[in-house]
Enzyme design. Sequence first.
Site, PDB file in Angstrom:
ATOM      1  N   ASP A 113       0.698  -1.399  -0.510  1.00 40.54           N
ATOM      2  CA  ASP A 113      -0.279   0.071   0.369  1.00 40.54           C
ATOM      3  C   ASP A 113       0.709   1.026   0.239  1.00 40.54           C
ATOM      4  O   ASP A 113       0.644   2.101   0.441  1.00 40.54           O
ATOM      5  CB  ASP A 113      -1.050   0.377   1.437  1.00 40.54           C
ATOM      6  CG  ASP A 113      -1.602  -1.146   1.544  1.00 40.54           C
ATOM      7  OD1 ASP A 113      -2.156  -1.655   0.382  1.00 40.54           O
ATOM      8  OD2 ASP A 113      -2.092  -1.674   2.680  1.00 40.54           O
TER       9      ASP A 113
ATOM     10  N   LYS B 228       1.749   2.237  -5.121  1.00 41.80           N
ATOM     11  CA  LYS B 228       2.540   1.558  -6.071  1.00 41.80           C
ATOM     12  C   LYS B 228       0.993   1.981  -7.364  1.00 41.80           C
ATOM     13  O   LYS B 228       2.198   2.601  -8.759  1.00 41.80           O
ATOM     14  CB  LYS B 228       2.927   0.756  -6.061  1.00 41.80           C
ATOM     15  CG  LYS B 228       3.953  -0.153  -4.860  1.00 41.80           C
ATOM     16  CD  LYS B 228       4.220  -1.140  -5.299  1.00 41.80           C
ATOM     17  CE  LYS B 228       3.364  -2.297  -4.286  1.00 41.80           C
ATOM     18  NZ  LYS B 228       2.517  -1.998  -3.196  1.00 41.80           N
TER      19      LYS B 228
ATOM     20  N   GLY C 146      -4.248  -4.123  -4.466  1.00 40.12           N
ATOM     21  CA  GLY C 146      -5.229  -3.172  -4.637  1.00 40.12           C
ATOM     22  C   GLY C 146      -4.587  -2.558  -5.266  1.00 40.12           C
ATOM     23  O   GLY C 146      -3.914  -1.273  -3.847  1.00 40.12           O
ATOM     24  N   HIS C 147      -4.918  -2.041  -6.404  1.00 47.95           N
ATOM     25  CA  HIS C 147      -3.703  -0.710  -6.539  1.00 47.95           C
ATOM     26  C   HIS C 147      -5.387   0.728  -7.039  1.00 47.95           C
ATOM     27  O   HIS C 147      -5.569   0.440  -8.813  1.00 47.95           O
ATOM     28  CB  HIS C 147      -3.520  -0.675  -8.046  1.00 47.95           C
ATOM     29  CG  HIS C 147      -1.741  -1.546  -7.908  1.00 47.95           C
ATOM     30  ND1 HIS C 147      -0.652  -2.160  -8.627  1.00 47.95           N
ATOM     31  CD2 HIS C 147      -1.413  -1.831  -6.745  1.00 47.95           C
ATOM     32  CE1 HIS C 147      -0.012  -2.831  -8.038  1.00 47.95           C
ATOM     33  NE2 HIS C 147       0.012  -2.858  -7.306  1.00 47.95           N
TER      34      HIS C 147
ATOM     35  N   GLN D 118       2.110  -5.965  -3.328  1.00 49.52           N
ATOM     36  CA  GLN D 118       2.450  -6.272  -1.938  1.00 49.52           C
ATOM     37  C   GLN D 118       3.719  -5.241  -1.761  1.00 49.52           C
ATOM     38  O   GLN D 118       4.358  -4.587  -2.080  1.00 49.52           O
ATOM     39  CB  GLN D 118       2.282  -6.992  -1.520  1.00 49.52           C
ATOM     40  CG  GLN D 118       1.119  -8.467  -1.876  1.00 49.52           C
ATOM     41  CD  GLN D 118       0.772  -8.708  -3.547  1.00 49.52           C
ATOM     42  OE1 GLN D 118       1.387  -9.112  -2.955  1.00 49.52           O
ATOM     43  NE2 GLN D 118      -0.294  -8.378  -3.266  1.00 49.52           N
TER      44      GLN D 118
HETATM   45  P1  IMP Z   1      -2.770 -12.874   1.492  1.00 49.29           P
HETATM   46  O1  IMP Z   1      -1.695 -12.292   0.630  1.00 49.29           O
HETATM   47  O2  IMP Z   1      -4.060 -12.473   1.583  1.00 49.29           O
HETATM   48  O3  IMP Z   1      -2.202 -14.255   2.256  1.00 49.29           O
HETATM   49  O4  IMP Z   1      -2.293 -12.009   3.187  1.00 49.29           O
HETATM   50  C1  IMP Z   1      -1.464 -12.083   3.949  1.00 49.29           C
HETATM   51  C2  IMP Z   1      -0.456 -10.921   3.916  1.00 49.29           C
HETATM   52  O5  IMP Z   1      -0.683 -10.201   3.766  1.00 49.29           O
HETATM   53  C3  IMP Z   1      -2.257  -9.462   5.476  1.00 49.29           C
HETATM   54  O6  IMP Z   1      -0.834  -9.430   6.177  1.00 49.29           O
HETATM   55  C4  IMP Z   1      -2.717  -8.928   4.301  1.00 49.29           C
HETATM   56  O7  IMP Z   1      -2.886  -7.846   4.962  1.00 49.29           O
HETATM   57  C5  IMP Z   1      -1.125  -8.450   3.700  1.00 49.29           C
HETATM   58  N1  IMP Z   1      -1.770  -7.840   2.274  1.00 49.29           N
HETATM   59  C6  IMP Z   1      -1.492  -8.903   0.895  1.00 49.29           C
HETATM   60  N2  IMP Z   1      -1.873  -7.917   0.005  1.00 49.29           N
HETATM   61  C7  IMP Z   1      -1.761  -6.964   0.363  1.00 49.29           C
HETATM   62  C8  IMP Z   1      -1.661  -5.680  -0.585  1.00 49.29           C
HETATM   63  O8  IMP Z   1      -2.073  -5.537  -1.561  1.00 49.29           O
HETATM   64  N3  IMP Z   1      -1.446  -4.758   0.593  1.00 49.29           N
HETATM   65  C9  IMP Z   1      -0.924  -4.053   1.514  1.00 49.29           C
HETATM   66  N4  IMP Z   1      -1.361  -6.090   2.776  1.00 49.29           N
HETATM   67  C10 IMP Z   1      -1.178  -6.754   1.632  1.00 49.29           C
END
Ligand code: IMP
Length: 423
Positions: free
Chosen positions: A13, A16, A40-41, A224
């Site tokens: 977040d 990007k 999510g962009h 991420q």
């Molecule tokens: P997962 O990717 O859904 O398995 O989540 C694992 C961890 O990564 C959690 O803490 C999510 O909140 C975090 N996470 C996954 N995708 C994003 C993103 O795009 N931005 C920020 N945190 C993310």
Amino acid sequence: MANTILVGAQWGDEGKGKIIDFLTDHAQIVVRSQGGNNAGHTVIVGGTKYVLHLIPSGILRPGTLCVIGNGVVLDPVAVAGEIEGLRSKGIAVTPENLMISDAAHLVLPYHRQLDEARELAKGSGKIGTTKRGIGPAYGDKIARVGLRMADLMHPDVFAEKLAARVAENNAVLAGYGLPALDAAAMLKDLLAAAEALRPFVANTVVYLHKAVSEKKEILFEGAQGTFLDIDHGTYPYVTSSNTTAGGACTGSGVPPNRIDRVLGVIKAYTTRVGEGPFPTEDGPLSDMLHGMGREYGSTTGRARRCGWFDAVAVRYAGMINGIDDLAVTNLDGLDSLDSIKVCTHYRLNGALLETPPMDYTQLAACEPVYTELPGWKTPTETIRRWEELPANARDYLTKITEWSGAKLKIASVGPNREQTILL
Ligand code: IMP
């Protein structure tokens, strides 16, 4: 613009999407190489807000080709829906501007169910995932039982493979007290999505190599952030892919010696969604930012945890990713503060640390060592040139990037394309 890998240098977040959108003015190809629709962009163009989960934001620029690479895990129904959503907003999505790797693994309904069931079973020890099935899908990939886009393109064979996977997963779901999934119903939705996606599916590795040899400029957009990396992040409070620069190569098939530079994106402060250690987390700063309507997740809507800028973390991200330049976003979020803290070191058991410890329990025990910098108390969102920024804002940006060990290249003062200062 040379072939560039763009990575998040914090916990995701970092803004990007906006920087990628800004840079795709120059790139001919934008590649997504890891993660899934957990990302999510948010991009705002001409007053319209677009939230993209899997399709690279290059899709908003006519003439830019977007590639979903082999390293991505992809929920076919969700991608087909995202394509439809873009089309309904007047964005053309055709095989001329979107390609999907035939080697990308599928995220299937049992992955989502398992993600949720495992989180529930963990109770207070949960990771705080997005519940999009990302971990179980990558788990199947590594265990060599995953299904890929190439499988989905052959309905008969796919039906058989899916039935076998559903049978095995139903046994696992039963262990969590969950009802069995219906493979036939699942197949119907998936085959409909398959036909919608078929025109886009290709061997993207071969395409990208051709593009490299033709000297086309490629932007690899990271999803991420560094500290969510499966190897280098705050394990187990991470996502299941390599979010760091190396992941762009394995996830696209483009070799490291064809990459020219790495751009790190950071917020002017720090945020994190989900559980896990966060040394500079700060309640009043979180309240202030949430009070401004900022820092709510674009995928799950969750309020992000907020904290001061952490130069220890970003220095480490610089090492792992080989960051050449930094883009700093959300500077305007700090406009109203009298003074701003920056963490330059951690203290752990009396010792001063320059780099974060690997073990998350140790990281959780680290105390941030802060330096305070004066605020600028001036709105920055309408500023477009470096020289016009308040002196304290310039000083803040210069110091945080210097302490992070990389060069400042871009500063962003709002979500719109034009709210960008290029140095
Ligand atoms: P997962 O990717 O859904 O398995 O989540 C694992 C961890 O990564 C959690 O803490 C999510 O909140 C975090 N996470 C996954 N995708 C994003 C993103 O795009 N931005 C920020 N945190 C993310």
